[in-house]
Design a protein around this motif. Sequence first.
Motif, PDB file in Angstrom:
ATOM      1  N   ALA A 137      60.542   7.277  53.520  1.00 29.79           N
ATOM      2  CA  ALA A 137      58.924   6.311  53.397  1.00 29.79           C
ATOM      3  C   ALA A 137      58.506   6.698  52.009  1.00 29.79           C
ATOM      4  O   ALA A 137      58.470   5.518  51.924  1.00 29.79           O
ATOM      5  CB  ALA A 137      58.208   8.222  54.027  1.00 29.79           C
ATOM      6  N   LYS A 138      58.962   6.500  50.706  1.00 35.82           N
ATOM      7  CA  LYS A 138      58.841   7.001  49.921  1.00 35.82           C
ATOM      8  C   LYS A 138      59.099   5.911  49.018  1.00 35.82           C
ATOM      9  O   LYS A 138      58.452   4.800  49.036  1.00 35.82           O
ATOM     10  CB  LYS A 138      59.478   8.068  49.022  1.00 35.82           C
ATOM     11  CG  LYS A 138      58.614   9.244  49.150  1.00 35.82           C
ATOM     12  CD  LYS A 138      59.253  10.285  48.137  1.00 35.82           C
ATOM     13  CE  LYS A 138      58.658  10.200  46.778  1.00 35.82           C
ATOM     14  NZ  LYS A 138      58.890  11.690  46.000  1.00 35.82           N
ATOM     15  N   ILE A 143      54.526   6.367  51.747  1.00 30.02           N
ATOM     16  CA  ILE A 143      53.434   7.682  51.174  1.00 30.02           C
ATOM     17  C   ILE A 143      52.984   7.104  50.068  1.00 30.02           C
ATOM     18  O   ILE A 143      52.749   7.082  48.943  1.00 30.02           O
ATOM     19  CB  ILE A 143      54.525   8.526  50.396  1.00 30.02           C
ATOM     20  CG1 ILE A 143      55.583   9.005  52.066  1.00 30.02           C
ATOM     21  CG2 ILE A 143      53.569   9.806  50.002  1.00 30.02           C
ATOM     22  CD1 ILE A 143      56.117  10.790  52.344  1.00 30.02           C
ATOM     23  N   GLY A 144      51.128   7.708  49.717  1.00 31.35           N
ATOM     24  CA  GLY A 144      50.596   7.320  48.553  1.00 31.35           C
ATOM     25  C   GLY A 144      50.745   8.650  47.705  1.00 31.35           C
ATOM     26  O   GLY A 144      50.658   8.288  46.386  1.00 31.35           O
ATOM     27  N   LYS A 284      53.586  19.506  45.345  1.00 34.05           N
ATOM     28  CA  LYS A 284      53.922  19.251  43.923  1.00 34.05           C
ATOM     29  C   LYS A 284      55.417  18.659  43.420  1.00 34.05           C
ATOM     30  O   LYS A 284      55.919  17.746  42.561  1.00 34.05           O
ATOM     31  CB  LYS A 284      52.924  20.169  42.410  1.00 34.05           C
ATOM     32  CG  LYS A 284      53.108  19.444  41.699  1.00 34.05           C
ATOM     33  CD  LYS A 284      52.668  20.309  40.086  1.00 34.05           C
ATOM     34  CE  LYS A 284      52.495  20.294  38.718  1.00 34.05           C
ATOM     35  NZ  LYS A 284      52.498  21.286  37.585  1.00 34.05           N
ATOM     36  N   SER A 285      56.063  19.709  43.770  1.00 30.11           N
ATOM     37  CA  SER A 285      57.470  19.299  43.089  1.00 30.11           C
ATOM     38  C   SER A 285      57.828  18.297  44.276  1.00 30.11           C
ATOM     39  O   SER A 285      58.663  16.896  43.555  1.00 30.11           O
ATOM     40  CB  SER A 285      57.706  20.944  44.277  1.00 30.11           C
ATOM     41  OG  SER A 285      57.743  21.773  42.651  1.00 30.11           O
ATOM     42  N   ILE A 286      58.039  17.642  45.296  1.00 30.08           N
ATOM     43  CA  ILE A 286      58.296  16.923  46.251  1.00 30.08           C
ATOM     44  C   ILE A 286      57.606  15.159  45.963  1.00 30.08           C
ATOM     45  O   ILE A 286      58.119  14.292  45.322  1.00 30.08           O
ATOM     46  CB  ILE A 286      57.897  17.207  47.201  1.00 30.08           C
ATOM     47  CG1 ILE A 286      58.223  18.632  48.267  1.00 30.08           C
ATOM     48  CG2 ILE A 286      58.611  15.741  48.897  1.00 30.08           C
ATOM     49  CD1 ILE A 286      57.823  18.641  49.972  1.00 30.08           C
ATOM     50  N   LEU A 287      56.511  14.663  45.482  1.00 29.48           N
ATOM     51  CA  LEU A 287      56.039  14.164  44.604  1.00 29.48           C
ATOM     52  C   LEU A 287      55.667  13.965  43.308  1.00 29.48           C
ATOM     53  O   LEU A 287      55.943  13.086  43.667  1.00 29.48           O
ATOM     54  CB  LEU A 287      54.252  14.612  45.055  1.00 29.48           C
ATOM     55  CG  LEU A 287      53.749  14.867  46.717  1.00 29.48           C
ATOM     56  CD1 LEU A 287      52.221  14.647  46.622  1.00 29.48           C
ATOM     57  CD2 LEU A 287      54.334  13.109  47.529  1.00 29.48           C
ATOM     58  N   ARG A 516      68.122   0.119  44.532  1.00 31.33           N
ATOM     59  CA  ARG A 516      66.720   0.829  44.164  1.00 31.33           C
ATOM     60  C   ARG A 516      66.461   2.431  44.886  1.00 31.33           C
ATOM     61  O   ARG A 516      65.556   3.108  44.045  1.00 31.33           O
ATOM     62  CB  ARG A 516      65.652   0.223  43.445  1.00 31.33           C
ATOM     63  CG  ARG A 516      66.140  -1.073  42.962  1.00 31.33           C
ATOM     64  CD  ARG A 516      65.061  -1.630  41.948  1.00 31.33           C
ATOM     65  NE  ARG A 516      64.018  -2.327  43.728  1.00 31.33           N
ATOM     66  CZ  ARG A 516      62.600  -1.751  43.460  1.00 31.33           C
ATOM     67  NH1 ARG A 516      62.374  -0.806  43.133  1.00 31.33           N
ATOM     68  NH2 ARG A 516      62.153  -2.018  44.562  1.00 31.33           N
ATOM     69  N   THR A 517      67.403   3.156  45.867  1.00 30.16           N
ATOM     70  CA  THR A 517      67.222   4.345  46.239  1.00 30.16           C
ATOM     71  C   THR A 517      67.762   5.402  45.595  1.00 30.16           C
ATOM     72  O   THR A 517      68.085   6.834  45.399  1.00 30.16           O
ATOM     73  CB  THR A 517      67.130   4.074  47.823  1.00 30.16           C
ATOM     74  OG1 THR A 517      68.684   3.731  48.028  1.00 30.16           O
ATOM     75  CG2 THR A 517      65.235   3.389  48.151  1.00 30.16           C
TER      76      THR A 517
END
Length: 527
Positions: A137-138, A143-144, A284-287, A516-517
């Motif tokens: 999703a990112k 995901i914003g 916070k760690s995920i984003l 690019r992942t």
Amino acid sequence: KKPCVLYLNFMKFIQGHNRTQINLFPVSLDQTIDADNEVRIIDLFVDSLSIKNFGFRTDYNENGRPAYHPSDLLKLFIYGYLNKIRSSRDLEKECKRNIEVMWLMRLLTPDHNTISNFRRDNPKAIKKVFRATVQIAKHFDLIGGKLIAGDSTKLRAQNSKKNNFNQAKIDRHIAYIDNKLEEYARALAENDGDNRQQIEDEINKQQKRKDNYKDLEKQLKESAEAQISISDPESRQIMLRNNITEVAYNVQTSVDAKNNIPIDYKVTNENDSKAMGNMVQRAKSILRTNEFTVLYDKGFHTGSELKTAQELGVETIVAIPGVPSTSKAPDPMFNYEFFKYNKKEDTYTCPQGQVLFTNGSWYKEKTSAGNIIWFKQYKTKACKHCPVRSHCTRSKKERLIHRSEYADYYERNRTNTIEKEHLYKRRQTIVEHLYGTIKRQWGYSYVLTKKGISRASADVGLMFIAYNLRRIGNILTMNVLKEYLRILYSLFMCLFDLKWVILKLPRGLCYVSPVRTVEINLRLKPA
């Protein structure tokens, strides 16, 4: 004539094939599955994962019957959860009768014990698979990362209220049994011998029940918990709403606002009051940023949690619970919020203009949720002669204002809530989309597994994996997602092949995938 008429009428409809007829050109199993079938997405998704690195067990002893590969069992579970099939026995049946599952499993038919044990043994690995769906999703910018709604939902455990006990409930049962034993003892003393044996049997029966409750009381004291469950030991009786309780697990969730995609979950057996801080830290760690705003309802309005979130640099908008009637002033114009605080002087000024001072001492208070809060008291002698004293307080003494150690965090959150009320109004539309789909549409309103939070977490993790795959596929369309997964799978296979020539490659080879992942820096030894 009659059979002929029936045959002619029957011929008006589309006819099926003769079951006993042999086909000249047999159809392969792959040709029976449409190119855009969702089962192909599941197959590509699991094949693109590094199963061993996720923590699934892939090494087994050579002796005995060979094991099933974890990727095959993971595919089976994802398919099952996407199609409202969670039971290991039902999944076993689908392997033998569902053509989509036959294609996905390549005609493998694992036993229901093998299927069930896979879910039981891999809760952490399943969590990493969920993280992989978040990474997809990112990558597609779904995901914003600017607005996160948090909430919890209660999933009923495999433990009835009857099999959940606290000290008060055990005491009631023991008191009831003691009364019955007294009645039987009196009846035995007055009995002339006709039904003496029957009464003695009842006494023995009640005494065994009392012994069972005494054993439960002992277990409860040794566990140092407020309650104990028999069928599912880690499940707890939790408040749902309006004094309605259920023996359940509490699933905390963080959902991104852009496309209502969950980025994190955690299964607990506690209420919401101490959950927000940890969930914000994980978000916070995920984003990998703290430049986002979190939305929570009033159940999460706890000073220590607001402090944790705000000190991480995250903006909080948490609904403010109503003031209890016992804490309200007789006249609403004299409620706490109308007393102005002077931070420099550490004083409060009441609506009448009188200044309230503190002696600087800190006092301790235990809340109804069991939390310890430290606070200072503020008062003024002017209360004794104030003309509106009866409007301000019901106390016979002066009005007391309590200022919590978390007052600054409460006030910052209050300001955010007032200034950005339009954001808070979006909270339900963000997070309830997930719960509505899982609990109402799919029927996953309860935890299927028993024996603890770890197994419940695996069950919930598979729900969230299924939701994210379905949600991402609906947004991107299946063809786009399929092409992306096919590229990832090809990259994975290329890297798998590289290990055979790893000693012949130079140090510091860097490979970047076309999408690019994945960027892999191989620190290789010289040949």
